[in-house]
Structures are given as C-alpha cells and as structure tokens.
Design a protein around this motif. Structure first.
Motif, PDB file in Angstrom:
ATOM      1  N   TYR A   1     -12.126 -14.021  -1.645  1.00  0.00           N
ATOM      2  CA  TYR A   1     -10.820 -13.439  -1.318  1.00  0.00           C
ATOM      3  C   TYR A   1      -9.694 -14.420  -1.669  1.00  0.00           C
ATOM      4  N   GLY A   2      -9.918 -15.699  -1.374  1.00  0.00           N
ATOM      5  CA  GLY A   2      -8.888 -16.697  -1.643  1.00  0.00           C
ATOM      6  C   GLY A   2      -8.647 -16.941  -3.119  1.00  0.00           C
ATOM      7  N   SER A   3      -9.645 -16.645  -3.953  1.00  0.00           N
ATOM      8  CA  SER A   3      -9.506 -16.904  -5.387  1.00  0.00           C
ATOM      9  C   SER A   3      -8.634 -15.879  -6.087  1.00  0.00           C
ATOM     10  N   ILE A   4      -8.482 -14.718  -5.475  1.00  0.00           N
ATOM     11  CA  ILE A   4      -7.715 -13.635  -6.110  1.00  0.00           C
ATOM     12  C   ILE A   4      -6.229 -13.914  -5.991  1.00  0.00           C
ATOM     13  N   SER A   5      -5.545 -13.857  -7.123  1.00  0.00           N
ATOM     14  CA  SER A   5      -4.094 -14.010  -7.104  1.00  0.00           C
ATOM     15  C   SER A   5      -3.485 -12.686  -6.650  1.00  0.00           C
ATOM     16  N   TRP A   6      -3.250 -12.582  -5.359  1.00  0.00           N
ATOM     17  CA  TRP A   6      -2.762 -11.320  -4.816  1.00  0.00           C
ATOM     18  C   TRP A   6      -1.360 -10.989  -5.321  1.00  0.00           C
ATOM     19  N   THR A   7      -0.613 -12.022  -5.676  1.00  0.00           N
ATOM     20  CA  THR A   7       0.711 -11.758  -6.267  1.00  0.00           C
ATOM     21  C   THR A   7       0.561 -10.978  -7.570  1.00  0.00           C
ATOM     22  N   THR A   8      -0.399 -11.408  -8.400  1.00  0.00           N
ATOM     23  CA  THR A   8      -0.642 -10.711  -9.661  1.00  0.00           C
ATOM     24  C   THR A   8      -1.126  -9.289  -9.408  1.00  0.00           C
ATOM     25  N   ILE A   9      -2.055  -9.131  -8.469  1.00  0.00           N
ATOM     26  CA  ILE A   9      -2.611  -7.813  -8.181  1.00  0.00           C
ATOM     27  C   ILE A   9      -1.535  -6.855  -7.681  1.00  0.00           C
ATOM     28  N   VAL A  10      -0.746  -7.316  -6.725  1.00  0.00           N
ATOM     29  CA  VAL A  10       0.316  -6.462  -6.177  1.00  0.00           C
ATOM     30  C   VAL A  10       1.381  -6.180  -7.235  1.00  0.00           C
ATOM     31  N   LEU A  11       1.681  -7.186  -8.059  1.00  0.00           N
ATOM     32  CA  LEU A  11       2.667  -6.993  -9.130  1.00  0.00           C
ATOM     33  C   LEU A  11       2.234  -5.870 -10.071  1.00  0.00           C
ATOM     34  N   ILE A  12       0.985  -5.927 -10.514  1.00  0.00           N
ATOM     35  CA  ILE A  12       0.496  -4.907 -11.443  1.00  0.00           C
ATOM     36  C   ILE A  12       0.427  -3.546 -10.755  1.00  0.00           C
ATOM     37  N   ALA A  13      -0.139  -3.525  -9.537  1.00  0.00           N
ATOM     38  CA  ALA A  13      -0.281  -2.252  -8.820  1.00  0.00           C
ATOM     39  C   ALA A  13       1.073  -1.609  -8.523  1.00  0.00           C
ATOM     40  N   GLY A  14       2.079  -2.436  -8.232  1.00  0.00           N
ATOM     41  CA  GLY A  14       3.392  -1.905  -7.925  1.00  0.00           C
ATOM     42  C   GLY A  14       4.178  -1.478  -9.148  1.00  0.00           C
ATOM     43  N   MET A  15       3.898  -2.103 -10.305  1.00  0.00           N
ATOM     44  CA  MET A  15       4.652  -1.776 -11.515  1.00  0.00           C
ATOM     45  C   MET A  15       4.016  -0.645 -12.323  1.00  0.00           C
ATOM     46  N   ILE A  16       2.735  -0.360 -12.100  1.00  0.00           N
ATOM     47  CA  ILE A  16       2.099   0.754 -12.809  1.00  0.00           C
ATOM     48  C   ILE A  16       2.829   2.070 -12.552  1.00  0.00           C
ATOM     49  N   PRO A  17       3.263   2.353 -11.313  1.00  0.00           N
ATOM     50  CA  PRO A  17       4.022   3.593 -11.099  1.00  0.00           C
ATOM     51  C   PRO A  17       5.319   3.666 -11.905  1.00  0.00           C
ATOM     52  N   LEU A  18       5.935   2.512 -12.187  1.00  0.00           N
ATOM     53  CA  LEU A  18       7.147   2.545 -13.007  1.00  0.00           C
ATOM     54  C   LEU A  18       6.822   3.026 -14.414  1.00  0.00           C
ATOM     55  N   SER A  19       5.683   2.594 -14.945  1.00  0.00           N
ATOM     56  CA  SER A  19       5.246   3.094 -16.253  1.00  0.00           C
ATOM     57  C   SER A  19       5.006   4.598 -16.192  1.00  0.00           C
ATOM     58  N   THR A  20       4.393   5.038 -15.083  1.00  0.00           N
ATOM     59  CA  THR A  20       4.168   6.479 -14.908  1.00  0.00           C
ATOM     60  C   THR A  20       5.489   7.233 -14.876  1.00  0.00           C
ATOM     61  N   ALA A  21       6.460   6.677 -14.162  1.00  0.00           N
ATOM     62  CA  ALA A  21       7.771   7.325 -14.064  1.00  0.00           C
ATOM     63  C   ALA A  21       8.472   7.380 -15.419  1.00  0.00           C
ATOM     64  N   PHE A  22       8.327   6.324 -16.204  1.00  0.00           N
ATOM     65  CA  PHE A  22       8.938   6.315 -17.540  1.00  0.00           C
ATOM     66  C   PHE A  22       8.429   7.471 -18.382  1.00  0.00           C
ATOM     67  N   THR A  23       7.134   7.742 -18.276  1.00  0.00           N
ATOM     68  CA  THR A  23       6.545   8.821 -19.066  1.00  0.00           C
ATOM     69  C   THR A  23       6.872  10.177 -18.469  1.00  0.00           C
ATOM     70  N   LYS A  24       6.739  10.289 -17.140  1.00  0.00           N
ATOM     71  CA  LYS A  24       6.913  11.582 -16.466  1.00  0.00           C
ATOM     72  C   LYS A  24       8.343  12.104 -16.575  1.00  0.00           C
ATOM     73  N   THR A  25       9.327  11.213 -16.427  1.00  0.00           N
ATOM     74  CA  THR A  25      10.725  11.654 -16.414  1.00  0.00           C
ATOM     75  C   THR A  25      11.339  11.766 -17.807  1.00  0.00           C
ATOM     76  N   GLY A  26      10.680  11.190 -18.788  1.00  0.00           N
ATOM     77  CA  GLY A  26      11.246  11.184 -20.129  1.00  0.00           C
ATOM     78  C   GLY A  26      12.141   9.992 -20.401  1.00  0.00           C
ATOM     79  N   ALA A  27      12.187   9.024 -19.464  1.00  0.00           N
ATOM     80  CA  ALA A  27      13.021   7.838 -19.662  1.00  0.00           C
ATOM     81  C   ALA A  27      12.552   7.029 -20.865  1.00  0.00           C
ATOM     82  N   ALA A  28      11.239   6.970 -21.059  1.00  0.00           N
ATOM     83  CA  ALA A  28      10.704   6.236 -22.212  1.00  0.00           C
ATOM     84  C   ALA A  28      11.157   6.892 -23.509  1.00  0.00           C
ATOM     85  N   ASP A  29      11.116   8.219 -23.538  1.00  0.00           N
ATOM     86  CA  ASP A  29      11.563   8.930 -24.740  1.00  0.00           C
ATOM     87  C   ASP A  29      13.049   8.687 -24.995  1.00  0.00           C
TER      88      ASP A  29
END
Length: 519
Positions: A371-399
C-alpha cells in the motif's frame, strides 16, 4: 451553463491550479471530477468512473512491482554490475549510466529507476572525481527517454494505448513502444555523452544520499569498533543506529556491547552518549545512541517500536543491498508478468494485478509495504482527470478546440496539425504533470485525426513521445526534482541541457513517428 463552456472553464481552472502549485494535485483532480458532476456535464457514475478504470488499476499494480524490484535489491545489483565495469572516464560513465537507467525505467518507471540508481551514481561520481551535477541530470533525462521503450515505462504509455482502443483502433503492443523508444534513447544518450559537459554546471551538492559501505565505515569509526568486530551488511543482515527517545521504556534498563536484546533477535554492538563511546554495562538514558545488528526484517520491525528513533530507516538502508531477500522470487514473478503483457494472454491490468498479488502472497512485499509503495497522488490524479477526457468527448469540446486549431493552420495537412498539437503538449508538460497533459490533449488529438480522416495512432504515439520530453523545468517530473538537491541544481540549470533534448523528441514525434505509424 452550456456543457461545452462548463468543460472549458473547468479545464482552465484546473490548469491554473496545477501551475500555481497551491493545492495538492489529488485535490485538484478530485475537484475536476466533482465540478463536472455539479455542473451537470457528467452523471455521478461518469464523474467517478476513473477510480474503477482498468488503466488506473494497472498503474497501481505496477507501483507494487516496482517496489519489489527496488526493495529486494535487484535494481541495485544490476546497477553495481554494470557501472562497476564503466571505469572512471566521464563519457564512458555517461554512456553506461544512460543506457542502464533507460532499461531500468522501462521496467519500473522513471521515478523508481532514478530513486534506485541515484545513490549509486553519486558514489561513482565521487570515485571518478566528478561533481554529481555532471551525472545526475543525465540520469533523470535518460530515464525519461527509457520510459518509451516498453508499455510499462510510464502511465502515459498505458493511457495512450487505451485511447487508441477507445478510438476503435488496436492497442499498442508491449514492445511496440521500442520502435520509437530505441531511437530516442540512442539520441538522448549521445547528446548527454558529448554535449552535457558544456551545458551542465560544475556544482557540489548540499545533500548526499547514503553510500552503504561508507555508512558502515563511518559507524565503525564513530563507535570505535575494532576491525575484528563484524559489521554484517548484506542481503540478510544489517546494522542500524537508533536514538533513545524521551519517555522511552528503555530508559533505566541496563545494556552492554555484545548483549542480545530480550527478544533475542538483535545484538547491541555499541553505545554512545554525546561524543563519548560508552564501555561496559551502562544504564540507558534519553538521547543515548545504540548501534544494533540483526536481520533486516527484525531491524525494520524494531525501528518502528515506541521509544526509539532510527537515525536512518533500515527499510531505506536495505534498498541499497544488492540481491536481498526475495530477489529470485521477484525476478520470476516479474518475468511471468512480462510474458503475459507481451503475449496478450490476459488484459494488461490483469497481468499486473496477478504479479502484485503474487509478490504479496510470496512474502516479497508486505501488505503495508505494498500500500505504501503506491503513489496515491498519481492514482488520484489519473482517476480524477479521466472524467475530464470523457467530458471533452461527450460535450464536443474536443471537436471545438480541434476545429479551431485546424482553421488556424488551414489546409496544411496532418503533419502541420500534429506539430501544432505537439507544441501545445510540450509547453503544458513543462508546467503540469505529463499524465494530466495527455489526458487533456488526447481527446483533441482524436478529434483532429477524425476530422482529417487519418489514423489516430501516429497522433497518440507522438503525444506520448513529447509528453516524455519534460526536461525544461525541475517541476516537470518528480525525477527532475529528485536529482535537484543531491546535485545542487538551480531552477535555471534544466533548460540548457533540456532544450536540445526537447527539440530531439519533438522532431522524432513529428517526422519519424508517422513513418512507423502512418496517417
């Protein structure tokens, strides 16, 4: 609020928060996910989907694998074997160190490779009469190049592979990254070998990592131990120095050199009180320093007990011992994981999770250590930013952003579009996490590729290449920061050597990547 506007506002606020460095990265990432939910851009399930994404689990498991390779001394052993044959010539050392850390980072990540090899490189620099500043930045930069050799080299590689699948194209293979990684490593190592001398400062460090052999000699001298007194420092046994804390239960007890502790698993080698080495039987007082010897596992356990303060954590000291306990089991398990990843018999996340579980069940890595070896900052960063990628595609912001870029460059073709997108990526990756950068830019890359009617693969692979070119600032990657104090670097030292490397990565991404992965 219009979903596109809301998504873009959240993006801008996230970038400002990342650059300002006033809030923890994890808080910013979670804030992004929650903001997308509260503005109605995403449903609750979509906003929190990143925390159950296979990519996140894959990366978390790889941290445990990296910990096993590091903690059992496999990395230290490999480094000692290779660097010991490099001699003391500066160019030879740079060549060997660059190639070594590139290979290691491909297996255990950039940060893990730099952390494992940094003490060894400092020792080598000292023995070669070179300031560490001449070797440590090359260590960090070569590690970033090596991250492009395999799928497991960096979370970015895993992310772009998943984006490729999401775009209806095949995933990148485990060894496929080497097609661009090998030229990048060769070019990086050549630049470091022949030009870094003129682009790096001659500066002594203010903070030096531990050299285990030198540490043992220092303890022998400070505790006036005779040469006949064995300081067993190896795969199974070690020594550690602890200070008796105020209100410790040890205060008032009697100890003498050579005695075994009441638990029977440690030996008291010597004791100090201030500048004086204590002889014979003594009554322990607060502030006394005791030199203890025993098995590493026992030293680690007792160092965490109430009433003693370890001068150096035995857990960290053990990392510098080559091929320690569990090394063979680690090599077998990691080898099996690589076979699974290379053959595609199971999904990547499954292969990594199997390896992580096997390392824990075989006793190589303890559960708290895993548990201590896992960089939780990295994990939370990726998990929290993945929805932004989803929103970019879903809303058409990326387009919308893609259309704006394409209208800006006109009918110039995919090469120019790729170059403009990569320049944006290069700038962002110097200021915020390259992982966050890719999660922001990847949906735009997919939209541009779709609008132009070309394959998304060259865009995504080129994005991974330029994201790895985080060389211009010390805050661009944790590895850059890791070498800053031991080498005595200043903020402005990085861009001088980083700029030619960034240009190399940019040129490879724009002109070479499309030759291997055609538009």
């Amino acid at each position: 609020m219009d979903p596109v506007v809301a998504t873009l506002v959240i993006l801008v606020l996230a970038i400002v928060a990342f650059v300002s460095n006033r809030l923890p990265l994890g808080i910013v990432a979670i804030g992004v996910a929650l903001a997308l939910y509260f503005t109605g851009v995403l449903t609750l399930t979509e906003a929190l989907a990143g925390f159950g994404d296979p990519t996140v689990l894959f990366i978390a498991a790889l941290f445990v694998v990296s910990e096993a390779l590091d903690a059992t001394g496999v990395t230290t052993w490999a480094g000692q074997k290779v660097i010991a044959r490099a001699g003391t010539k500066r160019r030879t050392l740079l060549l060997v160190i660059g190639l070594l850390v590139a290979v290691v980072s491909a297996l255990i990540s950039v940060n893990g490779a730099v952390a494992a090899l940094l003490p060894l490189v400092v020792v080598v620099a000292t023995r070669a009469s070179l300031p560490p500043s001449q070797l440590l930045m090359p260590l960090a930069f070569a590690a970033s190049a090596g991250s492009m050799l395999l799928l497991t080299g960096t979370p970015v590689n895993i992310i772009v592979s998943e984006f490729a699948v999401g775009a209806g194209e095949r995933a990148f293979g485990y060894f496929e990254f080497a097609l661009v990684g090998i030229p990048l490593v060769i070019g990086t190592v050549l630049i470091l070998t022949f030009f870094s001398r003129f682009l790096l400062p001659q500066r002594e460090s203010a903070q030096m990592p531990i050299d285990l052999m030198r540490h043992a000699r220092m303890l022998r001298r400070q505790y006036s131990l005779s040469l006949e007194t064995s300081l067993l420092v190896g795969p199974a046994n070690g020594v550690t120095e602890v200070v008796v804390a105020p209100r410790s239960p040890l205060i008032g007890s009697k100890v003498f050199p050579g005695m075994t502790t009441p638990t029977g698993d440690l030996v008291v080698l010597a004791a100090r009180r201030g500048d004086a080495v204590l002889k014979g039987e003594i009554v322990v007082q607060a502030g006394d320093a005791l030199l203890m010897q025993g098995r590493w596992d026992d030293l680690v356990r007792h160092a965490d007990e109430e009433g003693v303060l370890p001068v150096h954590s035995p857990q960290e000291l053990r990392r510098f011992v080559p091929l320690g306990r569990g090394a063979k089991r680690t090599l077998v398990i990691v080898g099996a994981m690589v076979v699974l990843l290379a053959t595609g018999l199971v999904p990547p996340a499954v292969a990594a999770l199997l390896a992580a579980c096997a390392l824990v069940l075989s006793g190589v890595v303890k559960v708290p250590q895993a548990y201590g070896s896992i960089s939780w900052t990295t994990i939370v960063l990726i998990a929290g930013m993945i929805p932004l990628s989803t929103a970019f595609t879903k809303t058409g912001a990326a387009d919308l952003i893609a259309d704006g870029l394409l209208s800006l460059i006109g009918d110039q073709g995919p090469y120019v579009a790729l170059a403009v997108l990569l320049l944006l990526t290069l700038v962002l990756s110097q200021l915020i996490s390259n992982t966050a950068t890719v999660l922001i830019v990847a949906p735009i890359a997919l939209s541009i590729a779709a609008t132009l009617g070309v394959s998304a693969q060259p865009f995504l692979m080129a994005l991974a290449v330029v994201a790895a070119a985080a060389f211009l600032t010390p805050v661009a990657t944790p590895a850059n920061l890791m070498v800053m104090d031991p080498a005595g670097y200043q903020f402005g030292d990085y861009w001088k050597l980083g700029l030619p490397l960034a240009i190399l990565f940019l040129l490879v991404a724009v002109f070479y990547v499309p030759l291997v992965w055609p538009f």
